[in-house]
Design a protein around this motif. Sequence first.
Motif, PDB file in Angstrom:
ATOM      1  N   LYS A 225       0.836  -1.208   0.000  1.00 33.90           N
ATOM      2  CA  LYS A 225       0.000   0.000   0.000  1.00 33.90           C
ATOM      3  C   LYS A 225       0.865   1.249   0.000  1.00 33.90           C
ATOM      4  N   ALA A 226       1.963   1.194   0.751  1.00 34.47           N
ATOM      5  CA  ALA A 226       2.882   2.334   0.791  1.00 34.47           C
ATOM      6  C   ALA A 226       3.725   2.413  -0.480  1.00 34.47           C
ATOM      7  N   ASN A 227       3.780   1.297  -1.243  1.00 35.88           N
ATOM      8  CA  ASN A 227       4.621   1.180  -2.435  1.00 35.88           C
ATOM      9  C   ASN A 227       6.077   1.526  -2.121  1.00 35.88           C
ATOM     10  N   SER A 228       6.510   1.129  -0.936  1.00 35.37           N
ATOM     11  CA  SER A 228       7.888   1.369  -0.536  1.00 35.37           C
ATOM     12  C   SER A 228       8.240   0.381   0.553  1.00 35.37           C
ATOM     13  N   GLY A 229       9.496   0.398   0.956  1.00 30.11           N
ATOM     14  CA  GLY A 229       9.955  -0.501   1.998  1.00 30.11           C
ATOM     15  C   GLY A 229      11.333  -0.098   2.462  1.00 30.11           C
ATOM     16  N   GLY A 230      11.944  -0.943   3.284  1.00 27.95           N
ATOM     17  CA  GLY A 230      13.195  -0.571   3.927  1.00 27.95           C
ATOM     18  C   GLY A 230      14.330  -0.290   2.966  1.00 27.95           C
ATOM     19  N   PHE A 231      14.591  -1.196   2.011  1.00 27.97           N
ATOM     20  CA  PHE A 231      15.720  -1.009   1.105  1.00 27.97           C
ATOM     21  C   PHE A 231      15.496   0.188   0.188  1.00 27.97           C
ATOM     22  N   GLN A 232      14.263   0.365  -0.291  1.00 25.09           N
ATOM     23  CA  GLN A 232      13.959   1.536  -1.109  1.00 25.09           C
ATOM     24  C   GLN A 232      14.189   2.815  -0.313  1.00 25.09           C
ATOM     25  N   ASP A 233      13.780   2.806   0.938  1.00 25.07           N
ATOM     26  CA  ASP A 233      13.937   3.985   1.783  1.00 25.07           C
ATOM     27  C   ASP A 233      15.407   4.244   2.115  1.00 25.07           C
ATOM     28  N   LEU A 234      16.198   3.170   2.152  1.00 23.71           N
ATOM     29  CA  LEU A 234      17.612   3.313   2.507  1.00 23.71           C
ATOM     30  C   LEU A 234      18.474   3.701   1.316  1.00 23.71           C
TER      31      LEU A 234
ATOM     32  N   GLU B  80      32.419  11.358  -0.024  1.00 24.60           N
ATOM     33  CA  GLU B  80      31.650  10.863   1.109  1.00 24.60           C
ATOM     34  C   GLU B  80      30.235  10.472   0.678  1.00 24.60           C
ATOM     35  N   LEU B  81      29.658  11.245  -0.249  1.00 21.76           N
ATOM     36  CA  LEU B  81      28.342  10.902  -0.790  1.00 21.76           C
ATOM     37  C   LEU B  81      28.382   9.526  -1.436  1.00 21.76           C
ATOM     38  N   LEU B  82      29.403   9.277  -2.251  1.00 17.09           N
ATOM     39  CA  LEU B  82      29.500   7.999  -2.939  1.00 17.09           C
ATOM     40  C   LEU B  82      29.740   6.854  -1.951  1.00 17.09           C
ATOM     41  N   THR B  83      30.543   7.118  -0.920  1.00 17.69           N
ATOM     42  CA  THR B  83      30.835   6.084   0.074  1.00 17.69           C
ATOM     43  C   THR B  83      29.581   5.711   0.860  1.00 17.69           C
ATOM     44  N   GLN B  84      28.830   6.711   1.285  1.00 16.47           N
ATOM     45  CA  GLN B  84      27.602   6.423   2.030  1.00 16.47           C
ATOM     46  C   GLN B  84      26.576   5.698   1.156  1.00 16.47           C
ATOM     47  N   TYR B  85      26.479   6.118  -0.080  1.00 20.56           N
ATOM     48  CA  TYR B  85      25.551   5.461  -1.008  1.00 20.56           C
ATOM     49  C   TYR B  85      25.953   4.004  -1.218  1.00 20.56           C
ATOM     50  N   ALA B  86      27.241   3.752  -1.380  1.00 20.29           N
ATOM     51  CA  ALA B  86      27.733   2.387  -1.576  1.00 20.29           C
ATOM     52  C   ALA B  86      27.427   1.515  -0.369  1.00 20.29           C
ATOM     53  N   THR B  87      27.583   2.056   0.831  1.00 22.25           N
ATOM     54  CA  THR B  87      27.281   1.290   2.035  1.00 22.25           C
ATOM     55  C   THR B  87      25.809   0.923   2.104  1.00 22.25           C
ATOM     56  N   ARG B  88      24.956   1.850   1.740  1.00 23.42           N
ATOM     57  CA  ARG B  88      23.521   1.584   1.747  1.00 23.42           C
ATOM     58  C   ARG B  88      23.155   0.505   0.724  1.00 23.42           C
ATOM     59  N   LEU B  89      23.738   0.583  -0.464  1.00 20.93           N
ATOM     60  CA  LEU B  89      23.478  -0.436  -1.473  1.00 20.93           C
ATOM     61  C   LEU B  89      23.969  -1.806  -1.012  1.00 20.93           C
ATOM     62  N   ALA B  90      25.166  -1.851  -0.445  1.00 18.98           N
ATOM     63  CA  ALA B  90      25.746  -3.120  -0.002  1.00 18.98           C
ATOM     64  C   ALA B  90      24.950  -3.728   1.141  1.00 18.98           C
TER      65      ALA B  90
ATOM     66  N   ALA C  45      33.490  -0.413  -7.279  1.00 15.42           N
ATOM     67  CA  ALA C  45      34.554  -0.858  -6.378  1.00 15.42           C
ATOM     68  C   ALA C  45      34.194  -0.595  -4.916  1.00 15.42           C
ATOM     69  N   LEU C  46      33.527   0.527  -4.652  1.00 16.88           N
ATOM     70  CA  LEU C  46      33.123   0.835  -3.283  1.00 16.88           C
ATOM     71  C   LEU C  46      32.066  -0.159  -2.792  1.00 16.88           C
ATOM     72  N   VAL C  47      31.095  -0.475  -3.642  1.00 13.06           N
ATOM     73  CA  VAL C  47      30.062  -1.438  -3.252  1.00 13.06           C
ATOM     74  C   VAL C  47      30.679  -2.824  -3.060  1.00 13.06           C
ATOM     75  N   GLN C  48      31.594  -3.207  -3.940  1.00 16.41           N
ATOM     76  CA  GLN C  48      32.251  -4.509  -3.821  1.00 16.41           C
ATOM     77  C   GLN C  48      32.989  -4.631  -2.497  1.00 16.41           C
ATOM     78  N   ALA C  49      33.740  -3.591  -2.141  1.00 12.92           N
ATOM     79  CA  ALA C  49      34.498  -3.627  -0.890  1.00 12.92           C
ATOM     80  C   ALA C  49      33.578  -3.708   0.318  1.00 12.92           C
TER      81      ALA C  49
END
Length: 406
Positions: free
Chosen positions: A265-274, A318-328, A359-363
């Motif tokens: 119903k919300a059409n969203s969830g934890g990973f989408q929100d993260l 730092e933006l890319l690093t935080q984004y990579a951590t969220r994806l991983a 590479a950031l997501v892989q690490a």
Amino acid sequence: MAGTTGTPGTPGTPRVLRAMNDRAALDLLLEHGPLSRTRIGKLTGLSKPTASQLLARLEAAGLVLATGTSEGRPGPNAQLYSVNPAAAYAAGLDVNPHRIRAAVADVTGRTVGEFHLPTPGRHPSQPVVQQVTDALDGAVKAAGVARADVHRLVIGTPGAFDPNTGRLRYASHLPGWHSPTILDELAAALPMPVEYENDVNLVAIAEQRLGAARGHQDFVLLWNQEGLGAALVLGGRLHRGWTGGAGEVGFLPVPGAPLFRQVTKANSGGFQDLAGSQVVPKLARRLGIEDLPSGPYAEAAAELVARAADHAGGPQRELLTQYATRLATGLASLVSVLDPELVVLSGSALTAGGEVLRALVQAELEELAAARPHLVVGDVRERPVLRGALESALAATRDEVFDTSR
């Protein structure tokens, strides 16, 4: 049963063996382009007389054409043969809440016509059936063929049609597609067989046949554009799940995000929100990055990620690093359960980061999960959903049209 030996379609009969050789030759012509009789014979292991008979048979059936002669070799120039592009046509549609993209390809896979139909607003001015037929007819007209020439149509949508009920699930944001009779209405309006597939699954098909996942039987494709999703390919086949919802990872509960309830119903969830595209501009603002791009959040996210990949330090990195951590964080759950050979990163918010983000997501993933899949960036960047729809439609069309045993 006595008397069935040698009937059409019986394995091992001359008719079936000829059909197998015909299909092998057609596949070689698709893969290599124009070939001579001698070259086809060598690649298939057929004698020259048998290869000549095969080509004569395929030419008479309208499946191949004589397209010129070879040059630059000693001796007489050899006649070259190609698959007849007009032997069949297939079509694909890429549907989202804002527009429908349609394309028609000939049997060789070359796109011969495209059309873009805007569908703005939560309450469409035209019924969905009219939108689909208008989009298809626009592409058919651009291709210079008739609607009846299209052998098969594959439609890609967000979410998935539940095979048990025929209802579209996991896509409450797609207006007009939730009628319980929509599939029957489309079947009545369209003269060709129609298949429906999740849009991210179609991207995986495109990557498996044309891109970064070629030769891989087990892989996960993570997609991040307007929404966050995944496709799961196991043993070379898409895993769709009981209701078609396999890969709807945007709903996945993950650490660092609120626990969503009634996610459909919300059409969203934890990973989408993260880690969805919409969080990238928010992260950039929080880090003090200025000159934020305007426009839709998916486009803004891609631009911010591309900019950040060009910086070696500061708030951009730092933006890319935080984004990579969220994806991983979300990927860790997937790879821990599936243990895939490969993870393909696709969608503009991921491909914009290129090798730096990969590479950031892989690490990060190697720190968070016991499995060690190899991460790659997707190769199919130009309209990947539409390309996957065409590839899916073409595969079924070729199986039908190239079958000379009937």
